[in-house]
Design a protein around this motif. Structure first.
Motif, PDB file in Angstrom:
ATOM      1  N   GLU A 175       1.710  71.677  80.856  1.00 48.81           N
ATOM      2  CA  GLU A 175       0.439  70.788  80.671  1.00 48.81           C
ATOM      3  C   GLU A 175      -0.787  71.419  80.215  1.00 48.81           C
ATOM      4  OE1 GLU A 175      -3.137  68.792  81.490  1.00 48.81           O
ATOM      5  OE2 GLU A 175      -2.462  70.542  82.798  1.00 48.81           O
ATOM      6  N   ALA A 176      -1.023  72.829  80.637  1.00 49.11           N
ATOM      7  CA  ALA A 176      -2.154  73.214  80.237  1.00 49.11           C
ATOM      8  C   ALA A 176      -2.189  73.912  78.741  1.00 49.11           C
ATOM      9  CB  ALA A 176      -2.350  74.754  80.987  1.00 49.11           C
ATOM     10  N   LEU A 177      -0.980  74.254  78.213  1.00 48.02           N
ATOM     11  CA  LEU A 177      -0.985  74.786  77.086  1.00 48.02           C
ATOM     12  C   LEU A 177      -1.034  73.489  76.041  1.00 48.02           C
ATOM     13  CD1 LEU A 177       2.505  77.018  77.160  1.00 48.02           C
ATOM     14  CD2 LEU A 177       0.007  77.681  76.672  1.00 48.02           C
ATOM     15  N   PHE A 178      -0.419  72.413  76.286  1.00 48.38           N
ATOM     16  CA  PHE A 178      -0.543  71.382  75.492  1.00 48.38           C
ATOM     17  C   PHE A 178      -2.161  70.734  75.461  1.00 48.38           C
ATOM     18  CE2 PHE A 178       4.173  70.541  75.371  1.00 48.38           C
ATOM     19  CZ  PHE A 178       3.934  70.290  73.997  1.00 48.38           C
ATOM     20  N   SER A 179      -2.668  70.905  76.660  1.00 47.20           N
ATOM     21  CA  SER A 179      -4.240  70.651  76.720  1.00 47.20           C
ATOM     22  C   SER A 179      -5.280  71.870  76.375  1.00 47.20           C
ATOM     23  CB  SER A 179      -4.444  70.538  78.033  1.00 47.20           C
ATOM     24  OG  SER A 179      -3.839  69.199  78.586  1.00 47.20           O
ATOM     25  N   ARG A 180      -4.628  72.901  75.765  1.00 45.89           N
ATOM     26  CA  ARG A 180      -5.725  73.923  75.092  1.00 45.89           C
ATOM     27  C   ARG A 180      -6.367  74.508  76.063  1.00 45.89           C
ATOM     28  NH1 ARG A 180      -9.289  71.811  71.874  1.00 45.89           N
ATOM     29  NH2 ARG A 180      -9.552  73.834  70.605  1.00 45.89           N
ATOM     30  N   ARG A 181      -5.886  74.931  77.412  1.00 43.87           N
ATOM     31  CA  ARG A 181      -6.629  75.406  78.203  1.00 43.87           C
ATOM     32  C   ARG A 181      -6.109  76.981  78.615  1.00 43.87           C
ATOM     33  NH1 ARG A 181      -5.669  70.854  81.430  1.00 43.87           N
ATOM     34  NH2 ARG A 181      -4.383  72.188  82.989  1.00 43.87           N
ATOM     35  N   THR A 182      -6.445  77.703  77.353  1.00 44.64           N
ATOM     36  CA  THR A 182      -5.918  79.231  77.491  1.00 44.64           C
ATOM     37  C   THR A 182      -6.878  80.038  76.775  1.00 44.64           C
ATOM     38  OG1 THR A 182      -5.234  79.040  74.931  1.00 44.64           O
ATOM     39  CG2 THR A 182      -3.599  78.275  76.889  1.00 44.64           C
ATOM     40  N   ALA A 183      -6.928  81.373  77.108  1.00 43.20           N
ATOM     41  CA  ALA A 183      -7.677  82.309  76.404  1.00 43.20           C
ATOM     42  C   ALA A 183      -7.017  83.468  75.952  1.00 43.20           C
ATOM     43  CB  ALA A 183      -8.932  82.778  77.336  1.00 43.20           C
ATOM     44  N   VAL A 184      -7.374  84.530  75.285  1.00 48.46           N
ATOM     45  CA  VAL A 184      -6.322  85.669  74.748  1.00 48.46           C
ATOM     46  C   VAL A 184      -7.019  86.693  75.398  1.00 48.46           C
ATOM     47  CG1 VAL A 184      -6.234  87.076  72.655  1.00 48.46           C
ATOM     48  CG2 VAL A 184      -5.904  84.267  72.518  1.00 48.46           C
ATOM     49  N   TYR A 185      -6.150  87.659  75.916  1.00 51.72           N
ATOM     50  CA  TYR A 185      -6.601  88.856  76.818  1.00 51.72           C
ATOM     51  C   TYR A 185      -5.949  90.047  76.012  1.00 51.72           C
ATOM     52  CZ  TYR A 185      -7.367  92.333  80.449  1.00 51.72           C
ATOM     53  OH  TYR A 185      -7.603  93.417  81.212  1.00 51.72           O
ATOM     54  N   SER A 186      -6.614  90.704  75.202  1.00 43.99           N
ATOM     55  CA  SER A 186      -6.116  91.769  74.515  1.00 43.99           C
ATOM     56  C   SER A 186      -6.823  92.995  74.364  1.00 43.99           C
ATOM     57  CB  SER A 186      -5.860  91.541  73.051  1.00 43.99           C
ATOM     58  OG  SER A 186      -5.171  92.371  72.103  1.00 43.99           O
ATOM     59  N   GLY A 187      -6.369  94.144  75.022  1.00 42.57           N
ATOM     60  CA  GLY A 187      -7.072  95.306  75.228  1.00 42.57           C
ATOM     61  C   GLY A 187      -8.411  95.014  76.176  1.00 42.57           C
TER      62      GLY A 187
END
Length: 371
Positions: free
Chosen positions: A240-252
């Motif tokens: 549900e969160a992925l389809f709702s665009r509730r993400t952030a990128v964590y790299s380094g």
């Protein structure tokens, strides 16, 4: 003669190292990797080891996404697209790691390589025409994203290029996200597309080797992660969160995402132990700022204030307490005053090449220096 270390052989202690990133209001912050390979395509690891690696590194969820079309170990292992998930999932469940069924549709550009996760079955996606494969995944309710859009193997100039086929997929709701980071590569074009086209941002390892061969995990070198802001820790909530665009990128040491999520992560990471200080004349006083997260925040700003002087650069080291020095500019200044200190957090990217502005409120009591 003393001999140390002899005796029964002891198995290595299996330990989990947490990834310390705070929750955001209303959601749990889950640490996920949605692009992982095993020996059932071109990886070098048995599937249940992927679940163990994820547990040890502090993850909450992974997706097993072996290639459909590329099976270099087919002389040693049967081509069974379901098998890697079937092996990884029980071990993940035992360790409280969510394992998601997925696969990688591996085609030339365009459209390139696409991952479909939350599949109910992988085998039906094994079709000759890539449009049929993506349509089949879509009909299963899969979340579909474009992998490594700037990969040199398909983009000779290593610059991500958008094609008409991607527009077609977006218009048919068959492209839901893009990897803004794949392994150690950040694609600013993909970041921009996610903002403009309202697609979900992802950051995944695309791991093929044993994890420790690619990342020095015991020295603080973590794989890239997709932070998912879910209502609970469950596969359904992640979807549900992925389809709702509730993400952030964590790299380094970099976070990429919408300010809506990056801002509470930043401020919930920090504890200002003494927001009020007393400055004697032109001497310095110190505000102590504790960073409880695993992210070192890099701040820059030019605060041109008449009554006080503060540093233009401030590094809030992960897991440490940092001193912010405040010096008076007058020997005879007296009284109490509040100030806003403005900085740009350079490694919190709310847009390509654009950090996130923040402010700290401080209260300063001025005492004239003794003559």
């Amino acid at each position: 003669v003393l001999v140390f270390g002899l005796g029964p052989v002891q198995a290595q202690t299996r330990v989990r190292t947490p990834v310390r990133i705070p929750d955001v209001p209303g959601y749990k912050t889950l640490r996920c990797d949605f692009h992982i390979h095993t020996v059932f395509s071109d990886g070098s690891v048995w599937p249940n080891i992927r679940s163990e690696e994820a547990w040890r590194e502090g993850l909450d969820a992974i997706a097993i996404t072996d290639h459909i079309e590329y099976q270099p170990h087919k002389d040693d292992l049967p081509t069974n697209h379901e098998r890697s998930y079937e092996i990884a999932q029980p071990h993940g469940e035992m360790l409280d790691i969510i394992v998601i069924r997925g696969s990688e549709v591996t085609r030339d550009m365009p459209p390139g390589h696409l991952n479909a996760i939350f599949l109910t079955e992988v085998n039906p996606v094994d079709t000759e025409d890539w449009r049929d494969a993506i349509r089949t995944a879509h009909e299963q309710g899969a979340f579909i994203f474009w992998n490594h859009p700037g990969w040199q193997g398909q983009q000779p100039d290593s610059v991500a290029k958008w094609y008409a086929e991607h527009t077609e997929l977006v218009e048919r709701d068959m492209l839901n996200g893009i990897e803004v980071v794949n392994a150690r590569e950040y694609y600013p074009e993909a970041h921009r597309w996610c903002i403009e086209k309202k697609l979900t941002m992802l950051s995944n390892s695309d791991i093929h080797n044993p994890l420790n061969l690619d990342y020095h995990v015991h020295a603080g070198d973590h794989r890239p992660l997709t932070l998912v802001f879910a209502r609970e820790k469950s596969a359904e909530a992640i979807k549900e969160a992925l389809f709702s665009r509730r993400t952030a990128v964590y790299s380094g040491e970099v976070l990429v995402g919408d300010e809506e999520f990056l801002r509470p992560i930043f401020f919930r990471s920090l504890e200002v132990k003494n927001p009020s200080v007393t400055v004697h004349g032109q001497r310095s006083a110190y505000i102590q700022i504790r960073n409880h997260s695993d992210i070192t925040y890099e701040l820059n700003g030019s605060n041109e204030l008449e009554e006080i002087s503060v540093p233009d650069r401030l590094v809030l080291s992960a897991g440490k307490t940092v001193l912010l020095g405040i010096a008076g500019t007058s020997e005879q200044r007296s009284g109490k005053k509040r100030f806003k200190l403005s900085y740009m957090v350079d490694n919190l990217k709310v847009a390509p090449d654009h950090g996130m502005p923040v402010e700290f409120d401080v209260e300063v009591t001025f005492v004239p220096s003794e003559e």
